[in-house]
Design an enzyme around this catalytic site. Structure first.
Site, PDB file in Angstrom:
ATOM      1  N   LYS A   1     -10.344  -1.828  35.696  1.00 18.06           N
ATOM      2  CA  LYS A   1     -10.114  -0.380  35.706  1.00 18.06           C
ATOM      3  C   LYS A   1     -10.224   0.204  34.294  1.00 18.06           C
ATOM      4  CE  LYS A   1      -6.184   0.854  37.350  1.00 18.06           C
ATOM      5  NZ  LYS A   1      -5.293  -0.080  37.284  1.00 18.06           N
TER       6      LYS A   1
ATOM      7  N   THR B   1     -11.704  -1.193  31.761  1.00 16.22           N
ATOM      8  CA  THR B   1     -13.090  -1.419  31.367  1.00 16.22           C
ATOM      9  C   THR B   1     -13.985  -0.297  31.899  1.00 16.22           C
ATOM     10  OG1 THR B   1     -12.616  -3.780  31.454  1.00 16.22           O
ATOM     11  CG2 THR B   1     -14.932  -3.158  31.453  1.00 16.22           C
TER      12      THR B   1
ATOM     13  N   ARG C   1      -3.599   4.360  28.288  1.00 18.72           N
ATOM     14  CA  ARG C   1      -2.234   3.954  27.945  1.00 18.72           C
ATOM     15  C   ARG C   1      -2.249   2.880  26.857  1.00 18.72           C
ATOM     16  NH1 ARG C   1      -0.163   1.748  33.269  1.00 18.72           N
ATOM     17  NH2 ARG C   1      -2.377   1.268  33.397  1.00 18.72           N
TER      18      ARG C   1
ATOM     19  N   LYS D   1      -1.171 -11.372  31.843  1.00 24.26           N
ATOM     20  CA  LYS D   1      -2.239 -10.405  32.038  1.00 24.26           C
ATOM     21  C   LYS D   1      -3.186 -10.317  30.845  1.00 24.26           C
ATOM     22  CE  LYS D   1      -2.667  -5.460  33.119  1.00 24.26           C
ATOM     23  NZ  LYS D   1      -2.976  -4.926  31.797  1.00 24.26           N
TER      24      LYS D   1
ATOM     25  N   ALA E   1       3.234   1.632  36.218  1.00 22.92           N
ATOM     26  CA  ALA E   1       3.016   2.534  37.355  1.00 22.92           C
ATOM     27  C   ALA E   1       3.872   2.166  38.551  1.00 22.92           C
ATOM     28  CB  ALA E   1       1.544   2.547  37.740  1.00 22.92           C
TER      29      ALA E   1
ATOM     30  N   PHE F   1      -2.243   0.231  38.039  1.00 22.46           N
ATOM     31  CA  PHE F   1      -2.247  -0.493  39.318  1.00 22.46           C
ATOM     32  C   PHE F   1      -3.217   0.136  40.325  1.00 22.46           C
ATOM     33  CE2 PHE F   1       2.278  -1.710  37.991  1.00 22.46           C
ATOM     34  CZ  PHE F   1       1.858  -2.903  37.434  1.00 22.46           C
TER      35      PHE F   1
ATOM     36  N   PHE G   1     -20.432  -8.577  39.510  1.00 21.05           N
ATOM     37  CA  PHE G   1     -20.339  -9.966  39.054  1.00 21.05           C
ATOM     38  C   PHE G   1     -21.635 -10.670  39.430  1.00 21.05           C
ATOM     39  CE2 PHE G   1     -16.024  -8.931  38.533  1.00 21.05           C
ATOM     40  CZ  PHE G   1     -15.422  -9.915  37.752  1.00 21.05           C
TER      41      PHE G   1
ATOM     42  N   TRP H   1     -19.513  -3.909  31.703  1.00 24.03           N
ATOM     43  CA  TRP H   1     -18.856  -5.074  31.113  1.00 24.03           C
ATOM     44  C   TRP H   1     -19.885  -5.882  30.320  1.00 24.03           C
ATOM     45  CZ3 TRP H   1     -19.008 -10.364  30.934  1.00 24.03           C
ATOM     46  CH2 TRP H   1     -17.841 -11.001  30.468  1.00 24.03           C
TER      47      TRP H   1
END
Lengths: 556, 556
Positions: free
Chosen positions: B71, B73, B94, B105, B273, B301, B381, B409
């Site tokens: 998200k 990214t 954030r 994470k 969140a 999230f 991917f 990405w």
């Protein structure tokens, strides 16, 4: 009358690049934090290795009293005055802690016309060093409980975890807690507690490290607990040292700021002088010595705590040798040591001053025991009388020491010119023959007894059997060679805060000993000293706020 | 393959002054923190009031899975791509928390060729904002216990203190503690606990404040406890609000950094969140809207938690209206929602993707309920097959939504150009008709039920009688008009983290409600969600360290 904050706000600060340039630091070496603060890159520090060394001057004081002595103020005033008389001087101070700032003491950036700036920022978060130290301390703590939670491969004995959590706040409710309550998902309940961050071993490690590699190495050596089968568990065993070093990496760069008169000042590291060693970082002191002809630095509390540790711990560990020592006193504080009530400080009382001089005299003689030439800085108050000042001068003369009246609080550098000349003369004469008080090979008990006898004038040390057994264990584990860091009240030579003046024949009651294997000393706690202060009935925080323009008010 | 850290290190960053200049911010408005980070002065923010407003684009996602969706990214990639196609765009993110960074994470600065930099600094202490928030939180806590210690004039009921301490660390051992143990000098023992700082009300207040005055006002309104006679005790009653505001003053200035491709990014505030509202600061979002044509921001999230709060709490409170919504998904994550094991993600499985689309489809429809036009960003991917992608596209087309394959990405801005064009088109068409989900005047229970029914597709809400009584009390005390901030697991639409896909007919089990009177919402905690995470068996911290050159390694 203008408050410290009024004076600080009215000051016209120079861009930090200009201050750096005065100190011989190129702009490329700076990491600015706003316009008036900067960190100095570690590459620049490395490039200074092997430079010639300036002279180191230690500012220390009598046992503090409610009257205030002005040790930081004198450090700043002397540095400014040395620059004023043409000596290239730098100042090396500790960073303030939020605990005292919101508690009873206020900030720690000097006062009157002898301040380091920007005072609000230095007194609050500054460049975040203490937050980094707190985070590194608490990451290690979290990793200890997490290790136990996930199976405790290392066999940590939860009853023998010596690592405590830390917070940069005066919070007595956190001194002693039961942690990990609430059932299975929260871990194994155990006794725990928080120290104020400035009393943590991470702070001591931070201040004593010579470079990043030394920092990570010391962090790894920190002993956090014993296993059920008696092994010491280190931060390295928990694989916490790398992440702790990463958290501290940027913080380890010394911070550059300026005085009201534009002298460069390094403000970096800030351990308390009771449970920790109470002086600014080795990295900052060494850098300052490589850049300036004279470096004025300060040790916390009275000379019995701060200066003794500065000399026996920091100078020993970092290979530093001071050229001179300034002991700060005021007539008012001497009166308090002479038994006068705070309400009567405004009345002339030569007899009380004379009685109180015993405290000053002992500190002066103690510093002389380390081979240091001493000068006394007497910070002038308007209520001081000529007869009172003369009494101090005469007593100091008998000790071969000059007592110089200083007015830098009111007058800035001009008020400390005579002191600056005296210090410069002492340095030029090369009279210092610095030796630590005791040798490495003395036993830990022997070291504690030496400090108690020679510095505190105690008749002896009482060591409860479990404490003696712990000292013996530290020696068996190979830590007999380290210096001792004695934690006791700052208000007296003894462990009893009410014994002012120069008490004799008291006994130093050891309560607890802790091994700081990363910092490289053994902490010996005597009497009731707390490693976590509390807030007073009316905390300074109640008066702090923002004015309509968003400026901070109520800081002092 | 190059890691995120390798890519970040290889980047040639521009001086932050140049990034500011691109964004229309003059150098005088900057407070630099090093060379590549700066805070933007509040004076500059005030001067932008009344500027025309750009368009706000919200990036949100499906319920997160172990496969990772990207998200942040996508937020970065979309911002870069908008700039690449000639739209003046800014990114508003954030700040990361140290807890997840050392836990499981990793960092929160994007990944691959869509990152904000300098990643090590942003992920660790950044400009110190979270440390300031933690300090403000804990100063208030210390002042509560200190007030009781010194006589408890306000009559605080120690059993009814709702204010918890905070630390920016994953530390399960601090979730539930007994504090103030050890006897008289340490205060009155009571039950207490720590939340992670990002879950604290101070963080929420910080992120929702419009300016310094609003900040201090909200801090003062925070309710910390009840008195024995049933009055609410606030931070203002304890005279803590001023010092808390002073601690937060500098932090309130938004932070400017850059992406790998040189787009300006404001990274400021970072509430979770779940227990908090999960979006960056109002101050940063408003400033970005005043400076750029398009602002891309992110909510935490899945859209059920982050986007719902972004829309019902932040947009409502700050008067913001998004123009478009991007929902991020990956084929791999949809497969997990479709019931495939993590080990089988590399094998084509159109049926599983199709089952998993139910999760994505519901989020898309939920966002449409708020009147927002939606576009789906499908992060590619190498294992994705054409048939799998086609299944997603077809399902989204039925909802009137485009699903666009993105490769930012791997390719940076070039990989999100199609997404950027789609977003630009939606904005130009002006299709958004934003409305919050519920009205202020609905009861608190009614609001909770509305979110549960409309967003979670729950069959109902179970409210234990003590919780219902508390909600009633909040309404009687005049807080019925505030929005609700529902805390539940992020892994499912339900409160059961194992119910993936698009569960129906479940019951939302409320466990606890808390009034955040300063932030201006009621937190409703459902299921087992924790306000303090724990570290995993092998914390990310174990791999973090410094290399021989002093560079940080092991961050991801």
């Amino acid at each position: 009358m203008a408050t410290d904050l009024d004076i600080a706000r009215a000051a016209k600060l120079l861009p930090i690049q200009e201050i750096a340039s005065r100190a011989g630091i190129p702009a490329e070496a700076l990491e600015p934090y706003g316009r008036y603060k900067a960190k100095i890159g570690l590459d620049f520090l490395r490039a200074q290795e092997g430079n010639r060394q300036g002279a180191l001057v230690l500012v220390t004081g009598i046992n503090p009293t409610a009257a205030g002595e002005g040790k930081t103020t004198t450090t700043v005033g002397l540095g400014d005055a040395l620059n004023r008389i043409g000596t290239r001087a730098m100042i090396a101070l500790r960073e303030p802690s939020l605990g005292p700032c919101f508690g009873v003491k206020g900030g720690a950036t000097g006062g009157g016309y002898a301040q380091v700036l920007p005072m609000e920022e230095i007194n609050l978060h500054f460049t975040g060093d203490f937050h980094a130290i707190t985070a590194a301390n608490n990451l290690l703590a979290a990793m200890i409980d997490n290790h136990i939670y996930w199976g405790n491969e290392l066999g940590i004995d939860a009853r023998r975890i010596s690592w405590r959590r830390a917070i940069d706040m005066n919070d007595r409710a956190l001194r002693s807690i039961n942690a990990a309550l609430g059932g299975v998902p929260n871990g194994f309940p155990r006794e725990d507690g928080f120290d104020i961050s400035v009393a943590s071993e991470v702070m001591a490690v931070f201040c004593l490290s010579k470079d990043l590699a030394d920092l990570q190495d010391r962090l790894g050596r920190i002993i956090v607990a014993q296993s059920r089968d008696g092994r010491s568990i280190t931060a390295r065993d928990l694989k916490a040292d790398g992440a702790m070093a990463a958290l501290l990496r940027d913080a380890l760069s010394p911070n550059l700021v300026q005085t009201l008169e534009g002298s460069p000042a390094l403000v970096h590291g800030g351990p308390f002088a009771n449970i920790a060693h109470g002086c600014n970082s080795v990295m900052a002191t060494r850098l300052a010595l490589q850049l300036a002809d004279v470096v004025v630095t300060e040790a916390g509390f009275g000379a019995d705590l701060g200066a003794e540790k500065f000399l026996d711990i920091k100078c020993r560990s970092a290979g530093l040798a001071p050229s001179a020592c300034v002991v700060v006193a005021t007539v008012r504080a001497l009166k308090l040591h002479g038994g006068v009530a705070k309400s009567a400080l405004g009345t002339e009382d030569v007899a009380a001053v004379t009685r109180g001089i015993a405290n000053l005299a002992r500190h002066v003689q103690n510093m002389q025991k380390f081979g240091l030439p001493v000068v006394v800085a007497l910070n002038k108050f308007t209520t001081d009388t000529d007869a009172e000042v003369a009494a101090v001068r005469a007593a100091m003369a008998k000790l071969g020491t000059e007592a110089i009246l200083c007015t830098h609080w009111a007058d800035g550098a001009a008020g400390a010119e005579e002191l600056a000349h005296a210090v410069k003369r002492i340095i030029a004469e090369g009279r210092a023959k610095f030796e630590p008080l005791y040798n490495d090979h003395l036993s830990l008990t022997g070291k504690i007894e030496t400090v108690a006898r020679e510095i505190y004038h105690a008749a002896g040390v009482s060591i409860p059997p479990p404490v003696a057994a712990k000292l013996k264990k530290f020696e068996e584990a190979g830590f007999g060679h380290v210096p001792v860091c004695i934690a006791k009240t700052q208000y007296s030579f003894s462990a009893d805060p009410t014994l002012m003046g120069a008490p004799e024949g008291h006994i130093l009651p050891l309560r607890e000993v802790r091994l700081s294997a990363g910092a490289g000393f053994v902490v010996a706690i005597a009497g009731d000293v707390m490693t976590m202060p509390g807030l007073p009935r009316r905390p300074a925080a109640e008066a702090i706020g923002l004015d309509a323009a968003g400026r901070i008010e109520g800081l002092f």
